[in-house]
Design a protein around this motif. Sequence first.
Motif, PDB file in Angstrom:
ATOM      1  N   ALA A  69     -50.678 -20.441 -24.302  1.00 10.58           N
ATOM      2  CA  ALA A  69     -51.676 -19.762 -23.467  1.00 10.58           C
ATOM      3  C   ALA A  69     -52.850 -19.283 -24.324  1.00 10.58           C
ATOM      4  O   ALA A  69     -54.019 -19.431 -23.935  1.00 10.58           O
ATOM      5  CB  ALA A  69     -51.044 -18.588 -22.731  1.00 10.58           C
ATOM      6  N   ALA A  70     -52.551 -18.723 -25.483  1.00 14.18           N
ATOM      7  CA  ALA A  70     -53.621 -18.260 -26.369  1.00 14.18           C
ATOM      8  C   ALA A  70     -54.435 -19.438 -26.901  1.00 14.18           C
ATOM      9  O   ALA A  70     -55.669 -19.361 -26.965  1.00 14.18           O
ATOM     10  CB  ALA A  70     -53.040 -17.443 -27.516  1.00 14.18           C
ATOM     11  N   LEU A  71     -53.770 -20.529 -27.274  1.00 11.88           N
ATOM     12  CA  LEU A  71     -54.502 -21.717 -27.741  1.00 11.88           C
ATOM     13  C   LEU A  71     -55.441 -22.232 -26.657  1.00 11.88           C
ATOM     14  O   LEU A  71     -56.599 -22.556 -26.935  1.00 11.88           O
ATOM     15  CB  LEU A  71     -53.536 -22.833 -28.133  1.00 11.88           C
ATOM     16  N   ARG A  72     -54.936 -22.318 -25.420  1.00 14.02           N
ATOM     17  CA  ARG A  72     -55.783 -22.775 -24.315  1.00 14.02           C
ATOM     18  C   ARG A  72     -56.982 -21.851 -24.145  1.00 14.02           C
ATOM     19  O   ARG A  72     -58.094 -22.289 -23.888  1.00 14.02           O
ATOM     20  CB  ARG A  72     -54.979 -22.836 -23.017  1.00 14.02           C
ATOM     21  N   LEU A 130     -55.699 -28.943 -27.805  1.00 17.81           N
ATOM     22  CA  LEU A 130     -54.643 -28.033 -28.253  1.00 17.81           C
ATOM     23  C   LEU A 130     -54.076 -28.468 -29.601  1.00 17.81           C
ATOM     24  O   LEU A 130     -53.775 -27.639 -30.458  1.00 17.81           O
ATOM     25  CB  LEU A 130     -53.521 -27.953 -27.217  1.00 17.81           C
ATOM     26  N   LYS A 131     -53.943 -29.777 -29.780  1.00 17.11           N
ATOM     27  CA  LYS A 131     -53.439 -30.321 -31.041  1.00 17.11           C
ATOM     28  C   LYS A 131     -54.350 -29.917 -32.190  1.00 17.11           C
ATOM     29  O   LYS A 131     -53.895 -29.447 -33.233  1.00 17.11           O
ATOM     30  CB  LYS A 131     -53.341 -31.838 -30.926  1.00 17.11           C
ATOM     31  N   LEU A 132     -55.650 -30.077 -32.001  1.00 14.69           N
ATOM     32  CA  LEU A 132     -56.620 -29.728 -33.034  1.00 14.69           C
ATOM     33  C   LEU A 132     -56.639 -28.219 -33.283  1.00 14.69           C
ATOM     34  O   LEU A 132     -56.666 -27.779 -34.433  1.00 14.69           O
ATOM     35  CB  LEU A 132     -58.014 -30.220 -32.648  1.00 14.69           C
ATOM     36  N   ALA A 133     -56.603 -27.430 -32.223  1.00 16.99           N
ATOM     37  CA  ALA A 133     -56.588 -25.968 -32.375  1.00 16.99           C
ATOM     38  C   ALA A 133     -55.365 -25.512 -33.159  1.00 16.99           C
ATOM     39  O   ALA A 133     -55.468 -24.666 -34.060  1.00 16.99           O
ATOM     40  CB  ALA A 133     -56.631 -25.291 -31.005  1.00 16.99           C
ATOM     41  N   ALA A 134     -54.201 -26.091 -32.865  1.00 22.01           N
ATOM     42  CA  ALA A 134     -52.978 -25.732 -33.585  1.00 22.01           C
ATOM     43  C   ALA A 134     -53.062 -26.167 -35.047  1.00 22.01           C
ATOM     44  O   ALA A 134     -52.644 -25.431 -35.948  1.00 22.01           O
ATOM     45  CB  ALA A 134     -51.763 -26.355 -32.910  1.00 22.01           C
ATOM     46  N   ALA A 135     -53.616 -27.352 -35.297  1.00 22.45           N
ATOM     47  CA  ALA A 135     -53.750 -27.839 -36.671  1.00 22.45           C
ATOM     48  C   ALA A 135     -54.666 -26.925 -37.488  1.00 22.45           C
ATOM     49  O   ALA A 135     -54.373 -26.605 -38.640  1.00 22.45           O
ATOM     50  CB  ALA A 135     -54.282 -29.269 -36.676  1.00 22.45           C
ATOM     51  N   ILE A 136     -55.753 -26.483 -36.885  1.00 23.34           N
ATOM     52  CA  ILE A 136     -56.676 -25.581 -37.573  1.00 23.34           C
ATOM     53  C   ILE A 136     -56.005 -24.238 -37.832  1.00 23.34           C
ATOM     54  O   ILE A 136     -56.131 -23.673 -38.926  1.00 23.34           O
ATOM     55  CB  ILE A 136     -57.979 -25.420 -36.768  1.00 23.34           C
ATOM     56  N   ASN A 137     -55.269 -23.734 -36.847  1.00 23.75           N
ATOM     57  CA  ASN A 137     -54.535 -22.478 -37.028  1.00 23.75           C
ATOM     58  C   ASN A 137     -53.510 -22.602 -38.151  1.00 23.75           C
ATOM     59  O   ASN A 137     -53.381 -21.710 -38.993  1.00 23.75           O
ATOM     60  CB  ASN A 137     -53.836 -22.075 -35.729  1.00 23.75           C
TER      61      ASN A 137
END
Length: 102
Positions: free
Chosen positions: A8-11, A53-60
Amino acid sequence: MDPTAYFAALRGTLSADPNVRMHAELEIKRMSKLPGYAPLALHVAVTEQDAGLKLAAAINFKSKVSNCWHSRAHDPISDADKEVLRNQIVAAVVQSGLKERF
């Protein structure tokens, strides 16, 4: 670490609404201090089908590891999480389908 809350936070970080995005970024920052955050971010970065979401998680994941791997960091990654990451990183890279670019 609650995967549903993390998703939810990533979205939210991808929202066009600046208020939603700001709240989501603060939530990600809060979550990043919890045990299990880095392994969950790696898992999402590798397995998520949604490219955003994949890119956001990878950056995180990259940010967390870059800033917090060493024990002298402000919020260091726990030894338990480091062990999980060490055991999963090679398989994660292979599974991600990373292609060489020369």
